[in-house]
Write an enzyme that holds these catalytic residues in place. Structure first.
Site, PDB file in Angstrom:
ATOM      1  N   LYS A   1       0.824  -1.210   0.000  1.00 15.97           N
ATOM      2  CA  LYS A   1       0.000   0.000   0.000  1.00 15.97           C
ATOM      3  C   LYS A   1       0.864   1.269   0.000  1.00 15.97           C
ATOM      4  O   LYS A   1       0.585   2.210  -0.731  1.00 15.97           O
ATOM      5  CB  LYS A   1      -0.936   0.010   1.226  1.00 15.97           C
ATOM      6  CG  LYS A   1      -1.905  -1.163   1.285  1.00 15.97           C
ATOM      7  CD  LYS A   1      -2.930  -0.997   2.406  1.00 15.97           C
ATOM      8  CE  LYS A   1      -2.350  -1.033   3.810  1.00 15.97           C
ATOM      9  NZ  LYS A   1      -1.764  -2.348   4.194  1.00 15.97           N
TER      10      LYS A   1
ATOM     11  N   ARG B   1      -9.936   0.495   8.715  1.00 13.17           N
ATOM     12  CA  ARG B   1      -9.533  -0.868   9.072  1.00 13.17           C
ATOM     13  C   ARG B   1     -10.614  -1.600   9.856  1.00 13.17           C
ATOM     14  O   ARG B   1     -10.410  -2.763  10.224  1.00 13.17           O
ATOM     15  CB  ARG B   1      -8.272  -0.814   9.929  1.00 13.17           C
ATOM     16  CG  ARG B   1      -6.975  -1.151   9.179  1.00 13.17           C
ATOM     17  CD  ARG B   1      -5.836  -0.898  10.142  1.00 13.17           C
ATOM     18  NE  ARG B   1      -4.625  -1.595   9.877  1.00 13.17           N
ATOM     19  CZ  ARG B   1      -3.545  -1.049   9.307  1.00 13.17           C
ATOM     20  NH1 ARG B   1      -3.578   0.174   8.850  1.00 13.17           N
ATOM     21  NH2 ARG B   1      -2.436  -1.748   9.202  1.00 13.17           N
TER      22      ARG B   1
ATOM     23  N   ARG C   1      11.280  -6.541   5.018  1.00 16.10           N
ATOM     24  CA  ARG C   1      11.160  -5.110   5.298  1.00 16.10           C
ATOM     25  C   ARG C   1      11.721  -4.796   6.681  1.00 16.10           C
ATOM     26  O   ARG C   1      12.337  -3.757   6.878  1.00 16.10           O
ATOM     27  CB  ARG C   1       9.679  -4.699   5.190  1.00 16.10           C
ATOM     28  CG  ARG C   1       9.452  -3.210   5.315  1.00 16.10           C
ATOM     29  CD  ARG C   1       8.037  -2.828   4.915  1.00 16.10           C
ATOM     30  NE  ARG C   1       7.094  -2.970   6.009  1.00 16.10           N
ATOM     31  CZ  ARG C   1       5.776  -2.767   5.914  1.00 16.10           C
ATOM     32  NH1 ARG C   1       5.238  -2.457   4.758  1.00 16.10           N
ATOM     33  NH2 ARG C   1       4.984  -2.910   6.951  1.00 16.10           N
TER      34      ARG C   1
ATOM     35  N   ARG D   1      11.051  -0.532  11.613  1.00 14.44           N
ATOM     36  CA  ARG D   1       9.747  -0.686  12.272  1.00 14.44           C
ATOM     37  C   ARG D   1       9.780  -1.878  13.207  1.00 14.44           C
ATOM     38  O   ARG D   1       9.945  -3.013  12.745  1.00 14.44           O
ATOM     39  CB  ARG D   1       8.647  -0.882  11.213  1.00 14.44           C
ATOM     40  CG  ARG D   1       8.234   0.392  10.553  1.00 14.44           C
ATOM     41  CD  ARG D   1       7.113   0.158   9.580  1.00 14.44           C
ATOM     42  NE  ARG D   1       5.942  -0.504  10.154  1.00 14.44           N
ATOM     43  CZ  ARG D   1       4.787  -0.609   9.537  1.00 14.44           C
ATOM     44  NH1 ARG D   1       4.638  -0.110   8.326  1.00 14.44           N
ATOM     45  NH2 ARG D   1       3.771  -1.217  10.120  1.00 14.44           N
TER      46      ARG D   1
ATOM     47  N   ARG E   1      -0.661  -9.267  13.288  1.00 11.20           N
ATOM     48  CA  ARG E   1      -1.185  -8.220  12.386  1.00 11.20           C
ATOM     49  C   ARG E   1      -1.971  -8.846  11.228  1.00 11.20           C
ATOM     50  O   ARG E   1      -3.000  -8.308  10.813  1.00 11.20           O
ATOM     51  CB  ARG E   1      -0.035  -7.351  11.865  1.00 11.20           C
ATOM     52  CG  ARG E   1       0.511  -6.438  12.950  1.00 11.20           C
ATOM     53  CD  ARG E   1       1.898  -5.911  12.622  1.00 11.20           C
ATOM     54  NE  ARG E   1       1.934  -5.121  11.422  1.00 11.20           N
ATOM     55  CZ  ARG E   1       3.014  -4.994  10.654  1.00 11.20           C
ATOM     56  NH1 ARG E   1       4.133  -5.627  10.964  1.00 11.20           N
ATOM     57  NH2 ARG E   1       2.967  -4.229   9.588  1.00 11.20           N
TER      58      ARG E   1
HETATM   59  P1  AMP Z   1       0.483   0.296   8.987  1.00 16.76           P
HETATM   60  O1  AMP Z   1       1.603   1.262   8.837  1.00 16.76           O
HETATM   61  O2  AMP Z   1      -0.712   0.652   8.151  1.00 16.76           O
HETATM   62  O3  AMP Z   1       0.925  -1.141   8.795  1.00 16.76           O
HETATM   63  O4  AMP Z   1      -0.022   0.400  10.508  1.00 16.76           O
HETATM   64  C1  AMP Z   1       0.824   0.079  11.573  1.00 16.76           C
HETATM   65  C2  AMP Z   1       0.008  -0.046  12.853  1.00 16.76           C
HETATM   66  O5  AMP Z   1      -0.625   1.207  13.138  1.00 16.76           O
HETATM   67  C3  AMP Z   1      -1.113  -1.059  12.822  1.00 16.76           C
HETATM   68  O6  AMP Z   1      -0.653  -2.363  13.116  1.00 16.76           O
HETATM   69  C4  AMP Z   1      -2.038  -0.498  13.908  1.00 16.76           C
HETATM   70  O7  AMP Z   1      -1.527  -0.789  15.197  1.00 16.76           O
HETATM   71  C5  AMP Z   1      -1.908   0.995  13.705  1.00 16.76           C
HETATM   72  N1  AMP Z   1      -2.921   1.500  12.740  1.00 16.76           N
HETATM   73  C6  AMP Z   1      -2.687   2.016  11.507  1.00 16.76           C
HETATM   74  N2  AMP Z   1      -3.842   2.369  10.912  1.00 16.76           N
HETATM   75  C7  AMP Z   1      -4.840   2.042  11.770  1.00 16.76           C
HETATM   76  C8  AMP Z   1      -6.258   2.123  11.727  1.00 16.76           C
HETATM   77  N3  AMP Z   1      -6.901   2.610  10.649  1.00 16.76           N
HETATM   78  N4  AMP Z   1      -6.952   1.684  12.817  1.00 16.76           N
HETATM   79  C9  AMP Z   1      -6.338   1.216  13.896  1.00 16.76           C
HETATM   80  N5  AMP Z   1      -4.995   1.075  14.004  1.00 16.76           N
HETATM   81  C10 AMP Z   1      -4.247   1.492  12.949  1.00 16.76           C
END
Ligand code: AMP
Length: 191
Positions: free
Chosen positions: A14, A89, A128, A134, A146
């Site tokens: 993404k 999400r 990654r 991260r 996740r």
């Molecule tokens: P990402 O960078 O999109 O993989 O997000 C990393 C982490 O941020 C996720 O595992 C969640 O803990 C949190 N997070 C990101 N977007 C959301 C969302 N829309 N709702 C809830 N938690 C989120």
């Protein structure tokens, strides 16, 4: 306005594809994960709260995430459109996004869902983790959590957009350029 939900499990690509879409279509990129990470770096209260969930591979609570996203959208009143990356999400987030966009007299144009099988996601995320910095990309148990959270809480959001005839599935396997072309074709078919 062109408002895109770029959807998919962690590791689907993404972030990479968003970078290309914002350039091609002149959109504002809102990645909730990136915004949370910026808050963690800045040691804000929001960052502290988000970190406690993110480190576990769990979702940050809806209310917090929705309020944050709303205030980010309002920072860009002149936008041609938005790419929502990593949001919504949950179904509650999807409902809130619709309500919020309708207040601004706009709506989601399309949900583009990058489809990648689980084994490939695990491989990509571990790779990654070697250079992303991260913490949630390093531990295989957190990666699995996740993916499980995606399957249980996030995947149903597809149905929400399917019900509005806005859902488009995109094969997320292949060369980065190839996948971008698939996304461009889906977006250009809207016109
Ligand atoms: P990402 O960078 O999109 O993989 O997000 C990393 C982490 O941020 C996720 O595992 C969640 O803990 C949190 N997070 C990101 N977007 C959301 C969302 N829309 N709702 C809830 N938690 C989120």
């Amino acid at each position: 306005m062109l408002n895109i939900v770029l959807f998919g499990p962690p590791g689907a690509g993404k972030g990479t594809q968003s970078e290309r879409l914002i350039q091609k279509y002149g959109l504002v990129h809102l990645s909730t994960g990136d915004i949370f990470r910026a808050n963690i770096k800045g040691e804000t209260e929001l960052g502290k709260l988000a970190k406690s969930y993110m480190d576990q591979g769990a979702l940050v609570p809806d209310e917090v995430t929705i309020n944050m996203l709303r205030s980010e959208v309002l920072k860009h009143p002149e936008a041609n459109g938005f790419i929502f990356d990593g949001f919504p999400r949950t179904n509650a987030q999807a409902v809130a996004l619709d309500a919020f966009l309708s207040e601004l007299n706009t709506t989601i144009s399309i949900m583009l869902a990058l489809e990648v099988e689980e084994a490939e996601l695990r491989t990509r995320l571990l790779l990654r983790g070697q250079n992303s910095g991260r913490p949630d990309d390093v531990n295989p148990e957190i990666i699995q959590k996740r993916i499980d959270v995606y399957n249980n809480e996030t995947k149903p959001v597809k149905d929400f957009y399917q019900g509005q005839n806005k859902f488009v599935s995109i094969n997320g396997i292949g060369e980065i350029d190839e996948i971008s072309t698939r996304l461009y074709q889906a977006i250009d078919a809207l016109k």
